[in-house]
Design an enzyme around this catalytic site. Sequence first.
Site, PDB file in Angstrom:
ATOM      1  N   HIS A   1      -3.018  -6.362 -10.180  1.00  0.00           N
ATOM      2  CA  HIS A   1      -3.334  -5.885  -8.852  1.00  0.00           C
ATOM      3  C   HIS A   1      -4.550  -4.997  -8.943  1.00  0.00           C
ATOM      4  CE1 HIS A   1      -0.447  -7.313  -5.928  1.00  0.00           C
ATOM      5  NE2 HIS A   1       0.108  -7.742  -7.026  1.00  0.00           N
TER       6      HIS A   1
ATOM      7  N   LYS B   1       5.015  -3.947   5.251  1.00  0.00           N
ATOM      8  CA  LYS B   1       3.834  -3.895   6.112  1.00  0.00           C
ATOM      9  C   LYS B   1       4.146  -4.509   7.474  1.00  0.00           C
ATOM     10  CE  LYS B   1      -0.678  -5.874   5.995  1.00  0.00           C
ATOM     11  NZ  LYS B   1      -0.428  -7.236   6.177  1.00  0.00           N
TER      12      LYS B   1
END
Length: 883
Positions: A138, A546
């Site tokens: 990431h 999210k």
Amino acid sequence: MNEQYSALRSNVSMLGKVLGETIKDALGEHILERVETIRKLSKSSRAGNDANRQELLTTLQNLSNDELLPVARAFSQFLNLANTAEQYHSISPKGEAASNPEVIARTLRKLKNQPELSEDTIKKAVESLSLELVLTAHPTEITRRTLIHKMVEVNACLKQLDNKDIADYEHNQLMRRLRQLIAQSWHTDEIRKLRPSPVDEAKWGFAVVENSLWQGVPNYLRELNEQLEENLGYKLPVEFVPVRFTSWMGGDRDGNPNVTADITRHVLLLSRWKATDLFLKDIQVLVSELSMVEAPPELLALVGEEGAAEPYRYLMKNLRSRLMATQAWLEARLKGEELPKPEGLLTQNEELWEPLYACYQSLQACGMGIIANGDLLDTLRRVKCFGVPLVRIDIRQESTRHTEALGELTRYLGIGDYKSWSEADKQAFLIRELNSKRPLLPRNWQPSAETREVLDTCQVIAEAPQGSIAAYVISMAKTPSDVLAVHLLLKEAGIGFAMPVAPLFETLDDLNNANDVMTQLLNIDWYRGLIQGKQMVMIGYSDSAKDAGVMAASWAQYQAQDALIRTCEKAGIELTLFHGRGGSIGRGGAPAHAALLSQPPGSLKGGLRVTEQGEMIRFKYGLPEITVSSLSLYTGAILEANLLPPPEPKESWRRIMDELSVISCDVYRGYVRENKDFVPYLRSATPEQELGKLPLGSRPAKRRPTGGVESLRAIPWIFAWTQNRLMLPAWLGAGTALQKVVEDGKQSELEAMCRDWPFFSTRLGMLEMVFAKADLWLAEYYDQRLVDKALWPLGKELRNLQEEDIKVVLAIANDSHLMADLPWIAESIQLRNIYTDPLNVLQAELLHRSRQAEKEGQEPDPRVEQALMVTIAGIAAGMRNTG
């Protein structure tokens, strides 16, 4: 407690002094004085001195463009050094390690004290341990590889300095080495100039294996074995290695156009090359060590006359030749040369294992167990853990890419458009084709580039040696046809084995439908025959949070897991849940032990498979000693969760969670999706736009170049709010929902949930940790410096919400202040705040200057841009979790 901290504090202050001397040598007394003034103001501002806080703001606002970068770098480098000191502290005999008796020993003692658990039950649980850690690239690993190496060396110096018995001259040498390392770091650019390519990311992963895991894994197994012998009188079998590593670097193409079939093929070869490289070093040691002559008849028969004089060495030299031939062939392939496969090319782990194990058994049979259990045992365990592929890779692709490919194919064949068919028609077509003996792909079909890429990837999987690719993960999986489609594409590529295909359920709706999708799949006879009683399902943490906020997402994750466990148990299927967690709270991160015990009962029966992301890889596996402690933590938690599962939540608790979920999701979406001011506020109050410029990962920050929050990837979304210290995604909606349930007269129920249900207490603990890292005066300062006055009321409303949320969480947890039960983490946050605060204030100033210049149509000042990048990296280090 305080003695522990004093060792940490004195290391931090010693490193700070050395950094100060370095800055003075490089830039002169006046810059060091400026940095020192800012540090002192920050310290007294933290202690509550408002006049000094004001002075801190004024000082940082008035820095000249020439002073920006040195000041930003000073505080950023200081935080890197503080993190290094803290990492050392966690394994130092004076630090955490001192008060942290062996996790495994503690767990085994706890289990032995349970009257209902026999020693045999505990042994069986140990033998069924399975831990697969999936390393992902990431973009949150902000620190460059070269600086990480220097920090590893700083750590080694701290370890040697801790030794009371070193002579003065050794002490002076070590201090000189520290000064050199800190000077090297200071004169190194901490920000990458170019984005890493997927191959660079894969190499970063191999560096972690080489520098830490290669030594850490055998050390962990020795530790585990010692504790089992001591507590249960039980020795681990040689072939028992419960831990595996897989990587997404070079395999994860979801939203990353830079990861192509060619890249995956290259990374697979590179990974095998690195494995030969590391095993050659091991075998070289064994060639020199295994000079013994005595051997049983079986071994002598194996080596023949030629090897009878030194049978063990003979076998090792043979293995060395095979490794060298394999390495040469892989090297040629990496350069793009096509060579015939050499005699004895190593493609399967057994080929490495057999000669080594033959030596091991022979040494044991001849009474040389002490030699067998030395380096040879470590190498055998590495073969089981890493083997020929070194790390296996997962392939990840988004579901719509498969749908598009099949749509293009069916249109070409003139049988309609797969994309527009109903789910039932899709399934009927897929099952018919999966059962058919004839190929579906026409010979001379020329598909589009996108479809070609999907087919080529399946081709790479079919050609790779079996065992080098671990699973095919389908992101944004919504229906049974999403899973069947991948099986069909793999069949068409000519795959000769059943590849595990894992659907990833990652939005609120998809999590809620996950059980339904899997139930339908398990009712298909062809599918049941293919999977042979094993199924992997991936649970997405970041995108669900999210989409719906952290409270609703975590309850949906819990319920999806709970339902899947029951469905698979009923169907006699061994379920492996694959957790896609990040380092930060909004992406499911939590201390391993708490997180695992807060999952539904039975969730770890099929072992644990979890992603380890970005900077968390370095915090958890950056050094062999830390690897041992991280793997031990996981081991203890899995044993405990399987043998002493958490209680089933009461029905009334489930109802309260349903209620909290609905309220918090409404509040969260009310701001994030429905409030017209929200996206403009996000863009101005955080460095969200500027983050796109950081050359972090190989993957773009947005799924689509334009668009609101939903098109932002989960990582930049969280990264942005971590930077301005509002930490919004990790709490928005949760506290408001709790407050509403308290007002409905259910506070005592919530308190009981907090006491008796690990799932709920972990949720509250994570909220406390976020609130401890958040900072409202800094968030307000960003507003004043950067946000249009018309949007100030929204910022104020969000900050007031957080204040209310903190009160309600403390009331339910019965805590007088945040992190009361984890003083060590609270201490660590306070220690770093003094250095992070100036970076935040400076960042707001830099954003102001850079946006002002843009507004006036000027070229951006490179000094401002560079300093801004440094503050972003520094705050990430200060918060210890980025995205």
